[in-house]
Structures are given as C-alpha cells and as structure tokens.
Design a protein around this motif. Structure first.
Motif: not given
Ligand code: PRX
Length: 660
Positions: A533-534, A563, A566, A569, A588, A591, A603, A605-606, A659
């Motif tokens: 991721v990134s 993604d 990134t 994701a 939430n 996450r 964290k 994303k989905f 998302e």
C-alpha cells in the motif's frame, strides 16, 4: 509461507503492459558521461566474487583488510571476513580528511519552512557529540538502540552515532503506533530509544514522545530515552521521566565534538529493520557492515549516475529501507549532497516538491510510484509553475510503476529527456538488485529491466525450473550478494523457511515476475499474503489480528484491492460475534483500531461485514476468491470451497462494502 500458488490476476494486465512498444534508448549525451558501462555485466559474470572483492578494496577505508571475500554456507553468507572498519568513518570522516569538510551532506527543509545546511564537517562534529552522549548514557558496542523520529537531521545523526560506536540501530517509522514500537523494542531488546517530541506533518504537530511513553509500559529493556525538541512545549507538552528521559539539547550539545570511531568486524550488525511478513509478527531483518556499505554505495553511484556536483533527493522516509540505503548510507559513503524534507508533498500546496527542486537545483529525484500517481491526479499545472530543468535523472521504487505514470514522470518531471531507473529491491536485499543502468540500458515504461551486474536473477515455475523467455513465474535470486540480509533477528529457522525453502538453493523474494522475449523483467507484485500500500509492506495477517483484537469480531480476512493511487488498498471482510449489530460506527471503530494498533497506513480503506468466509475443506481462507470479490471480478475456481453458497452470500452483500 505462501498460502497460494497462483500469480495475482494482474498477470492479465501485465500481458497488456508487455505489449508496450515504446522503448527509450539512452541519449548519446548521457552515454558519453555515464558512470556505468556495459562492460560491468561481463566483468561481474566472469567472477562475481572477484568483482565485489575489487570494489570492497577500492570503496572502503579498512582498519584491517579482509582476507576472505565470501563464506557461503547456504543460506548463511559472510562477506569480507577478517576485515575491520567503521561505517560512520566511511560515511563522514574520510571525506573530511580528503578536504570535503565544507561540502554539504544534507540540505534539510522543515515542513513549516525552516531550513538547515549540514556539511560533512558539521556531520562529523554532530555525530561525534551524539556518540559521546550515547556512551555517557550507558550504550555500549553491540547494544541495540531504537530510533523513532521525524525526518529531521538528528535522525541520520543518531543512526551514524550508533554506527560510530558499533551499537546496532533499529529505526521505527514515525508513523507506527506505540504498540508497533513496543513490539520492535521487545524483539530487539533495545536498551535506549532516541526520539523527538514530535514532527510537523500537514501543518500539524504529530506527537512521538507520548507514543514512546506508552510503548515503554511493555518494553522494560529500555533504560534511557533521548528526546530531540523539534516542536516545543507550546504545541506538544512532553512528560520527561526523571532519570530515564533526557533532552538532546541538554546532553548532546555539551559533549566533546571529538570521538574516535570504533573498528568493528565486517559482519558486525549495523542495524535491524522490521518488515511485515506472512505472519502477524514483523521480522527483524538483520544487516551487517562491510557488505552493506559496498553494495549500497556502488549501486548508488552507478544507478543514480552520481557526480560530485549532483544534488540528490531520495524522497522516502528514513524509517524504511529506501531511506537507510539511499538517504543515509549509500549517498554519504559517496560524499553526496542530499535533500531531506520533513513533511508531506501537499503542504502548503501540491507544488512543494517542485519548489524544493527549483530552489536547490535538484538533479536526481528518487521516489515511489504512489507519489507520482498522486501528482498526476493533481495535474501538471503544479510542476509546470517551476523550473525543473536541473533534473537529469529520475528513479522509482517500492512498487510496480504503471506505464502511464512512467510516461507522465518522464514528460512532466523529467522534461522528456531524463532517464528513469525503475529499481526493484526489498528490505531484505539491502541494495537495488533489478534496475536499468543509466547510459547503458534501453528502458521500457513499466519494466525494471535487468539484474544489476553480479546479481543472478531468475523466473521459475512452481517446481523451481527456469521459465523460458516470454513466460511468468516466481522471482528468485541464485547467488549471494554483499548487502543481503544475514538473517531474521533471533530466528534462523524462520529465515530459512521464509526465503530459502520454497525453492532449494534459491532466495525466494515473494514476488511474481514475467520476462518478455527480450529478457526484460516485469514485476507482478507479491504472491504471498503481503500487501503493498503506497509502497509500504503490510501483512494481511497483521491487519486481521488487529481486527480480531476487538471483542466484537469473530473472524476477519484481509486482501489487497487494486487502487489507482496507492497501488493496493486494504479490503477487510469481518465476521461479527452473534448478537453484535453491524453498522457504520462499528466499521469506523474497527478501522480506527487497526490504525491505533499498527499505523494509519494499515487502516482498511474498505470494510465489509459478512456472515461467513470462503474456506477450503481444511479450513484455509481462500483469499484468492476474496480478492475476486473485492475487485468485482468473475470468480475464479471455486471447486475446493467447503461451502459454495458462501461466496454467493458475500457477493450479494458486497454492495454494502463501504469506501471511506
Ligand atoms: O513487491 C516488491 C515491491 O516491494 C517489495 C519490497 O518492499 P520493502 O521491503 O518494503 O522495500 C521497498 C523498497 C525497496 C518487493 O517485494 N517492490 C519494490 N520495488 C519494486 C517493487 N515492485 C515492483 N517494482 C519495483 N521497482
């Protein structure tokens, strides 16, 4: 170990990529002045040990010369044994001694706009003072020191001070949580932490010392904490525990600026760097001194075509291996002038990097495809406002770069003529292993091209047989290289299992790759339970265990979803315990919990609540099917599923995947 033997479905996309016809041969002007020559490949192939031995003799200032180039007791390597050296001396003092004291080592730029210029002579004084402070605080050769800092000059100074006294450091990325820091301190049994009150990120003061305090509740090996004041009491009040916590400005500043570097063996541990594997427990990747110095400095000089007047900017964070090898050790060993920037690319606006390049006349830029894609999304009006004509070479690292991003980088940042080096490597490899050589290699957008001279790369099938050109399989390395990891700290068995057991006699990188008919390598991403991721490596299992940490969660499965920015994701499938209501607040909260336990970069994303997960009859979660669901793809083979209704149920629910 790997749980699946199939290559990611992006293989289909790679077929399209490989149809990419454009080729970029080096320009005659670049060739004429290039450091790298095509003859390097032949020279290294003739006798790879002799190749590295010659470099080690030329590039390192030894206290005692080595007598054996390589002791290879598969899979345990020792390079340049019998020699003694000091890595910090090689990165600093020897340059000062040959008259480069006034050369700038780092132009540092704080996010709020404050700047510092640090010459090699400054570095020698500051690192000596810090080394003396470590000694005063009881750190000895061989003790581990954890470093948890923002991107400020004291970070490389602290690393080099450790290297100067032979105390291995373990740098923990400042974005990691207190819990992640504690785990790394426990595993490395570090005696001291060097940190700061905080750092500036997106205009806000991001706290660090508070996380150290929290980590120390469960990390009893730490005796002393050294704290740099970066932010100030006004923005971050800091608790200082008497007898344990010391301000850098109180302790370091009053030390003598003279310190004699400690000679250590070639195989002395230089550092540990933790990275995610396929279990919940990060691995302490162990790097040693001489081979690492030779590998990072030589690759840096060849791949970035470094010249004495270059202004080189690797825009990674030093908390990752890219920063260790290509902000600190490689460039400093080459007496490079580097840029260090504290903050994010969008602060105060999306042209911050381009402003820095214009201001400092940066000539070499090395960054991750995620950053390039984020810039692309913002539009070329941002770079266009600045004079980027000083840039003469661009690099990419950390994840596959898609041809669109490559071409955008080439055109809008490199002005259509700077060569691009797409460099493949890993925390474990210590140095770049697959890359074009600028001035030698004709590049193709999206391909990392060929193995570096002296490196033996192959693409093999499931049985370890080399796949003919044009085919795909698993990326392996077939002979040792100087900067390779020496093991996983405290766990030789896991080292053998993870890297050397899948294909006997070969290092299994965990990546899939294809080779086109001209032998160009195209990296396909991870084939194990690791996401990217990134450009950050995150284990699916680490995120899953953070999710099931919450008492309301019965089970969780995590996959990477493609993604556009990134790369991947995080997509989490969560089964709740009976009687627990699934709603947005809970999603939430879960996450946020992952962000707290690991890091905001982990964290999901989905997050999707599901009543069940697809499993084989032996109970193994079929991530491949979950990936298909996450991507909204036609499902792959479901014949080994224990209950074939499960995927239909999840599919029906996937409309509720949110998302955020
Ligand atoms: O999957 C590969 C990907 O990043 C992984 C290594 O991650 P890490 O140890 O965090 O080190 C990143 C920086 C060196 C690899 O297994 N990767 C790295 N560089 C590339 C890449 N994938 C494709 N192309 C690259 N240039």
């Amino acid at each position: 170990m790997t749980t699946e033997s199939t290559l990611p479905s992006s293989a289909a996309e790679i077929e399209n990529l490989m149809a990419e016809e454009r080729k970029f041969p080096p320009s005659p002007g670049f060739v004429a002045q290039a450091n790298a020559k095509a003859s390097l490949y032949e020279e290294a192939e003739r006798d790879f040990e002799a190749f590295w031995a010659k470099l080690a003799r030329e590039r390192v200032a030894w206290y005692r010369p080595f007598d054996t180039t390589l002791e290879w007791d598969l899979p345990f390597a020792k390079w340049f044994t019998g020699g003694t050296l000091n890595v910090a001396y090689n990165c600093i003092d020897r340059h000062v001694e040959r008259g480069l004291g006034s050369k700038v080592a780092y132009h540092w730029i704080g996010e709020p706009g404050d700047t510092r210029t640090i010459t090699y002579a400054d570095l020698q004084r500051e690192v000596s003072k810090a080394a003396n402070a470590l000694l005063e605080l009881g750190v000895r050769t061989g003790d581990r020191v954890a470093i948890y800092m923002p991107m400020i000059p004291e970070l490389p100074i602290a690393m080099l001070a450790c290297a100067r006294i032979g105390a291995p450091h373990t740098v923990v990325f400042g974005g990691f949580s207190a819990e992640a820091l504690a785990g790394r301190i426990q595993d490395s049994q570090a005696k001291m932490v060097i940190t700061a009150d905080g750092g500036w990120r997106r205009g806000k003061a991001a706290m660090l010392k508070g996380a150290v305090d929290e980590a120390l509740d469960t990390a009893p090996t730490i005796e002393k904490v050294l704290v740099v004041r970066r932010i100030g009491e006004h923005d971050i009040p800091v608790h200082m525990e008497p007898g344990r916590d010391f301000w850098w400005h109180d302790i370091v500043e009053r030390q003598s600026d003279q310190h004699t570097p400690v000679p250590v063996d070639s195989e002395h541990m230089l550092y540990l760097l933790y990275t995610s594997g396929t279990t919940a427990k990060p691995k302490g990747i162990l790097h040693t001194s001489a081979g690492y110095l030779v590998g990072t400095s030589f690759t840096h000089e060849m791949i970035f075509d470094l010249k004495p007047d270059d202004v080189y900017w690797c825009a990674a964070d030093i908390g990752w291996v890219t920063g260790h090898s290509y902000i600190v050790y490689g460039p400093l060993a080459n007496a490079a002038t580097g840029i260090m920037y504290e903050g994010t690319p969008d602060t105060p606006a999306w042209d911050r990097w381009w402003q820095i390049i214009e201001d400092y006349k940066v000539s070499i830029l090395y960054c991750a495809p995620t950053a390039i894609r984020a810039f692309m999304k913002q539009g070329e009006q941002w770079p266009r406002q600045h004079d980027l004509s000083s840039l003469r070479l661009l690099g990419s690292v950390g994840e596959p770069i898609n041809p669109e991003a490559w071409l955008w980088y080439h055109e809008h940042i490199g002005g259509g003529n700077a060569p691009i080096v797409d460099t493949w490597w890993q925390t474990e490899t210590g140095m770049i292993l697959i890359t074009p050589l600028p001035g030698v290699t004709t590049t193709k957008p999206g391909s990392a091209t060929f193995a570096f001279p002296g490196i033996s790369v192959d693409v093999v099938d499931g049985n370890g047989q080399s796949v003919p050109l044009g085919g795909g399989g698993y990326l392996v390395l077939k002979r040792p290289w100087p900067a390779m990891l020496r093991g996983i700290y405290g766990d030789p068995e896991r080292y053998k299992q993870t890297y050397w057991s899948r294909f006997p006699g070969m290092y299994f990188a965990g990546d899939g790759a294809k080779r086109d008919t001209e032998g160009y390598l195209w990296l396909l991403g991870r084939v194990d339970d690791v996401m990217n991721v990134s450009g950050h490596r995150i284990s699916t299992i680490e995120v899953e265990s953070a999710l099931v940490d919450d008492k309301r969660v019965a089970e969780a499965a995590v996959v990477g979803k493609n993604d556009p920015i990134t790369g991947q994701a995080i997509f989490a499938f969560v089964i709740l315990k009976s009687g627990i209501e699934a709603d947005d607040d809970l999603a939430n909260a879960l996450r946020d919990h992952v962000a707290k336990v690991i890091s905001p970069i982990a964290k999901p994303k989905f997050l999707m609540f599901t009543p069940d997960l697809p499993k084989t009859r032996s109970g193994k979660i079929m991530r491949r099917l979950l990936r298909d669901i996450a991507e909204g793809r036609k499902l792959g083979d479901t014949t080994t599923l224990a209950d074939s209704n499960v995927v239909t149920t999840i599919r029906e629910r996937s409309g509720v995947a949110e998302e955020v």
